[in-house]
Design a protein around this motif. Structure first.
Motif, PDB file in Angstrom:
ATOM      1  N   ASN A 168       0.825  -1.213   0.000  1.00 59.30           N
ATOM      2  CA  ASN A 168       0.000   0.000   0.000  1.00 59.30           C
ATOM      3  C   ASN A 168       0.865   1.272   0.000  1.00 59.30           C
ATOM      4  O   ASN A 168       0.376   2.360  -0.244  1.00 59.30           O
ATOM      5  CB  ASN A 168      -0.921   0.045   1.233  1.00 59.30           C
ATOM      6  N   LEU A 169       2.144   1.093   0.331  1.00 63.05           N
ATOM      7  CA  LEU A 169       3.037   2.258   0.406  1.00 63.05           C
ATOM      8  C   LEU A 169       3.851   2.414  -0.878  1.00 63.05           C
ATOM      9  O   LEU A 169       4.914   3.026  -0.883  1.00 63.05           O
ATOM     10  CB  LEU A 169       3.958   2.128   1.634  1.00 63.05           C
ATOM     11  N   LYS A 208       5.385 -10.314   5.593  1.00 66.46           N
ATOM     12  CA  LYS A 208       4.634 -11.596   5.648  1.00 66.46           C
ATOM     13  C   LYS A 208       4.776 -12.380   4.353  1.00 66.46           C
ATOM     14  O   LYS A 208       4.664 -11.822   3.257  1.00 66.46           O
ATOM     15  CB  LYS A 208       3.144 -11.308   5.854  1.00 66.46           C
ATOM     16  N   LYS A 209       4.979 -13.690   4.531  1.00 67.10           N
ATOM     17  CA  LYS A 209       4.962 -14.563   3.353  1.00 67.10           C
ATOM     18  C   LYS A 209       3.500 -14.933   3.038  1.00 67.10           C
ATOM     19  O   LYS A 209       2.611 -14.711   3.864  1.00 67.10           O
ATOM     20  CB  LYS A 209       5.766 -15.828   3.653  1.00 67.10           C
ATOM     21  N   ALA A 210       3.279 -15.526   1.860  1.00 66.80           N
ATOM     22  CA  ALA A 210       1.908 -15.917   1.475  1.00 66.80           C
ATOM     23  C   ALA A 210       1.377 -16.980   2.449  1.00 66.80           C
ATOM     24  O   ALA A 210       2.171 -17.762   2.975  1.00 66.80           O
ATOM     25  CB  ALA A 210       1.928 -16.459   0.045  1.00 66.80           C
ATOM     26  N   PRO A 211       0.051 -17.039   2.694  1.00 66.44           N
ATOM     27  CA  PRO A 211      -0.994 -16.179   2.161  1.00 66.44           C
ATOM     28  C   PRO A 211      -0.968 -14.788   2.804  1.00 66.44           C
ATOM     29  O   PRO A 211      -0.793 -14.679   4.029  1.00 66.44           O
ATOM     30  CB  PRO A 211      -2.286 -16.923   2.519  1.00 66.44           C
ATOM     31  N   HIS A 212      -1.145 -13.757   1.981  1.00 66.44           N
ATOM     32  CA  HIS A 212      -1.028 -12.387   2.481  1.00 66.44           C
ATOM     33  C   HIS A 212      -2.349 -11.842   2.995  1.00 66.44           C
ATOM     34  O   HIS A 212      -3.403 -12.203   2.484  1.00 66.44           O
ATOM     35  CB  HIS A 212      -0.527 -11.479   1.346  1.00 66.44           C
ATOM     36  N   GLN A 213      -2.215 -10.955   3.970  1.00 67.00           N
ATOM     37  CA  GLN A 213      -3.412 -10.242   4.440  1.00 67.00           C
ATOM     38  C   GLN A 213      -3.404  -8.895   3.733  1.00 67.00           C
ATOM     39  O   GLN A 213      -2.492  -8.088   3.969  1.00 67.00           O
ATOM     40  CB  GLN A 213      -3.319  -9.993   5.944  1.00 67.00           C
ATOM     41  N   LEU A 214      -4.399  -8.679   2.881  1.00 65.65           N
ATOM     42  CA  LEU A 214      -4.394  -7.434   2.105  1.00 65.65           C
ATOM     43  C   LEU A 214      -5.209  -6.360   2.804  1.00 65.65           C
ATOM     44  O   LEU A 214      -6.206  -6.664   3.460  1.00 65.65           O
ATOM     45  CB  LEU A 214      -4.967  -7.693   0.715  1.00 65.65           C
ATOM     46  N   ASN A 215      -4.773  -5.113   2.648  1.00 63.14           N
ATOM     47  CA  ASN A 215      -5.548  -4.001   3.197  1.00 63.14           C
ATOM     48  C   ASN A 215      -6.141  -3.216   2.029  1.00 63.14           C
ATOM     49  O   ASN A 215      -5.434  -2.493   1.329  1.00 63.14           O
ATOM     50  CB  ASN A 215      -4.638  -3.098   4.038  1.00 63.14           C
ATOM     51  N   THR A 216      -7.447  -3.408   1.835  1.00 67.47           N
ATOM     52  CA  THR A 216      -8.110  -2.716   0.719  1.00 67.47           C
ATOM     53  C   THR A 216      -9.207  -1.808   1.266  1.00 67.47           C
ATOM     54  O   THR A 216     -10.225  -1.557   0.612  1.00 67.47           O
ATOM     55  CB  THR A 216      -8.709  -3.741  -0.271  1.00 67.47           C
ATOM     56  N   SER A 217      -8.983  -1.292   2.480  1.00 66.83           N
ATOM     57  CA  SER A 217     -10.031  -0.515   3.148  1.00 66.83           C
ATOM     58  C   SER A 217     -10.262   0.837   2.469  1.00 66.83           C
ATOM     59  O   SER A 217     -11.343   1.413   2.591  1.00 66.83           O
ATOM     60  CB  SER A 217      -9.675  -0.303   4.622  1.00 66.83           C
ATOM     61  N   ASP A 245     -10.873   3.844  -2.969  1.00 64.54           N
ATOM     62  CA  ASP A 245     -10.339   3.903  -4.333  1.00 64.54           C
ATOM     63  C   ASP A 245      -9.662   2.590  -4.729  1.00 64.54           C
ATOM     64  O   ASP A 245      -9.748   2.154  -5.878  1.00 64.54           O
ATOM     65  CB  ASP A 245      -9.298   5.032  -4.456  1.00 64.54           C
ATOM     66  N   ILE A 246      -8.994   1.954  -3.787  1.00 62.11           N
ATOM     67  CA  ILE A 246      -8.299   0.689  -4.090  1.00 62.11           C
ATOM     68  C   ILE A 246      -9.336  -0.377  -4.437  1.00 62.11           C
ATOM     69  O   ILE A 246      -9.229  -1.081  -5.426  1.00 62.11           O
ATOM     70  CB  ILE A 246      -7.444   0.213  -2.893  1.00 62.11           C
ATOM     71  N   ARG A 247     -10.345  -0.450  -3.595  1.00 63.79           N
ATOM     72  CA  ARG A 247     -11.407  -1.455  -3.806  1.00 63.79           C
ATOM     73  C   ARG A 247     -12.052  -1.263  -5.182  1.00 63.79           C
ATOM     74  O   ARG A 247     -12.270  -2.214  -5.930  1.00 63.79           O
ATOM     75  CB  ARG A 247     -12.415  -1.272  -2.667  1.00 63.79           C
ATOM     76  N   THR A 248     -12.340   0.004  -5.534  1.00 66.49           N
ATOM     77  CA  THR A 248     -12.998   0.283  -6.821  1.00 66.49           C
ATOM     78  C   THR A 248     -12.153  -0.256  -7.968  1.00 66.49           C
ATOM     79  O   THR A 248     -12.678  -0.901  -8.879  1.00 66.49           O
ATOM     80  CB  THR A 248     -13.174   1.815  -6.998  1.00 66.49           C
ATOM     81  N   ILE A 249     -10.843  -0.025  -7.917  1.00 64.52           N
ATOM     82  CA  ILE A 249      -9.981  -0.498  -9.016  1.00 64.52           C
ATOM     83  C   ILE A 249      -9.920  -2.021  -9.021  1.00 64.52           C
ATOM     84  O   ILE A 249     -10.038  -2.655 -10.071  1.00 64.52           O
ATOM     85  CB  ILE A 249      -8.565   0.112  -8.887  1.00 64.52           C
TER      86      ILE A 249
END
Ligand code: FAD
Ligand code: NAP
Length: 348
Positions: free
Chosen positions: A118-119, A193-202, A205-209
């Motif tokens: 996210n950064l 973190k290795k996979a499985p990753h915890q994604l931050n899509t809060s 705009d990220i969610r929309t894309i």
């Protein structure tokens, strides 16, 4: 050229125009580049006291110079990336403080290490990232921070700072507070973190894309979404001088926010969990007052993002600062809110 204990002293030119993203024509007495931790330790042990007023610079993407610097400048160019420790789930990775931040994000993604996607595309160096606990799109550095190593500028001692030592806050750390200008951050270690990753899509705009494609979100697709959003609204410093958001988002008491909401019905606010404080986007306040796209000479407010002040070419640092003060005063008058600069301002 001066010779200092095996150092590269870059004083062929003292112009700082290309060493910071506002691109303002100012100079420093001398520019010293530290290229390894060993060299930096040696330098501060032997020359630290003499250079105690020197300014440390990374990528220069969070500074505004209003005058020529009357002090030398020390650039962090310490490179290197390596695994410090790992388990099946996690990896602790050490990065040289002079590594470019976005290149480190790309490196992490290429190795399938999650936590900093996210950064993506934040300019600057790894060593400066803890300074203001860089943050964007719902993630802050502190969430992956393990420790940093910094050199005490007076004694030359190497000190390790863990999370609890850094007093991280919103765009804040102890290195902007009590320890300001006391340490040179030479290495940073992150826990990824290795996979499985915890994604931050809060962030909306990220969610929309991500919703535009049916494929499952990954650290790559989150990074790509962030890059797409950033490129659509932020000026590229290679084209227009700027230092990102000039002001921090203010926090105000809920009662103040409720009063403002009666008059400014569309004012956005994000309540801070566990407190009576509400974060108000400074960009909205500035935009609402009509500043977006304003230009006076070569100093201006970016056309797509009111929080970003820009140098269209030959603005002086003083002109940018005067504009910032005018904006600050108008926000205070209209909303009774004080907005503080996020950018580090140097007056010579
Ligand atoms: P510099 O500007 O070189 O230095 C910043 C401060 O840190 C100075 O006070 C300097 O003395 C000190 N410093 C630097 N390196 C060291 C060191 N090794 N040891 C001790 N002190 C040091 N920031 C965010 O948080 N989130 C964003 O999303 C974001 N987006 C941006 C977008 C754009 C287009 C731009 C131009 C900037 C953005 N920024 C953002 C601000 C900036 O990129 C970050 O704060 C970045 O971490 C600054 O890194 P730097 O290496 O350029 O620091
Ligand atoms: P945006 O999405 O237009 O949102 C405006 C502001 O509202 C942001 O600053 C953000 O605060 C806040 N916000 C939006 N959605 C939120 C949510 N779901 N929860 C909590 N707060 C929310 O912002 P933008 O200007 O395009 O920037 C996007 C992200 O990049 C932000 O995180 C911003 O901080 C970061 N950014 C930082 C810089 C910099 O120089 N510091 C420059 C460009 C972008 P936060 O800022 O606290 O997230």
């Amino acid at each position: 050229m001066r010779t200092l204990v095996n150092l590269t002293v870059l004083n062929k030119t003292t112009s700082l125009k290309n060493l910071h993203t506002f691109g303002i024509e100012v100079s420093a007495q001398e520019v010293i580049e530290l290229q390894s931790q060993e060299q930096a330790l040696n330098f501060f042990k032997n020359e630290g006291k003499q250079f105690q007023h020197a300014l440390i610079l990374g990528g220069g993407s969070n500074v505004l110079f209003t005058e020529n610097l009357q002090v030398p400048l020390i650039r962090n160019s310490i490179k290197g990336i390596g695994i410090i420790d790992e388990s099946e789930e996690e990896v602790i990775v050490g990065f040289g403080g002079g590594e470019n931040w976005h290149e480190c994000v790309k490196y992490a993604i290429a190795h399938q290490w999650g936590g900093i996607e996210n950064l993506s595309l934040i300019p600057g160096t790894m060593g400066a990232a803890p300074m203001q606990n860089i943050g964007a799109y719902g993630v802050e550095l502190e969430q992956v921070f393990e420790y940093l190593e910094a050199i005490d500028r007076m004694s030359g001692d190497l000190v390790r700072f863990y999370h609890a030592d850094c007093q991280f806050g919103y765009r804040w750390s102890i290195f902007k507070g009590n320890l300001k200008d006391k340490y040179f951050i030479s290495q940073v270690a992150l826990r990824l973190k290795k996979a499985p990753h915890q994604l931050n899509t809060s962030y909306g705009d990220i969610r929309t894309i991500l919703n535009k494609t049916e494929q499952e979100a990954t650290i790559e697709s989150v990074s790509e979404a962030v890059i797409e959003i950033r490129q659509s609204k932020l000026p590229d410093p290679r084209e227009i001088g700027n230092a990102g958001s000039f002001f921090k988002n203010p926090y105000i008491p809920q009662s103040h926010f409720t009063d403002l909401k009666k008059e400014f019905t569309k004012i956005p606010g994000y309540p801070l969990e566990g407190s009576d404080q509400v974060k108000v986007p400074a960009g909205w306040l500035i935009d609402h007052l009509g500043w977006k796209g304003y230009r006076k000479g070569d100093a201006g407010v970016h056309q797509k993002q009111a929080l970003v002040l820009v140098n269209y070419g030959d603005a002086t640092g003083k002109e940018i600062l005067d504009l910032a003060i005018e904006i600050q005063q108008s926000v205070k008058e209209a909303f009774n809110i004080h907005i503080e600069p996020e950018v580090n301002i140097y007056h010579g």
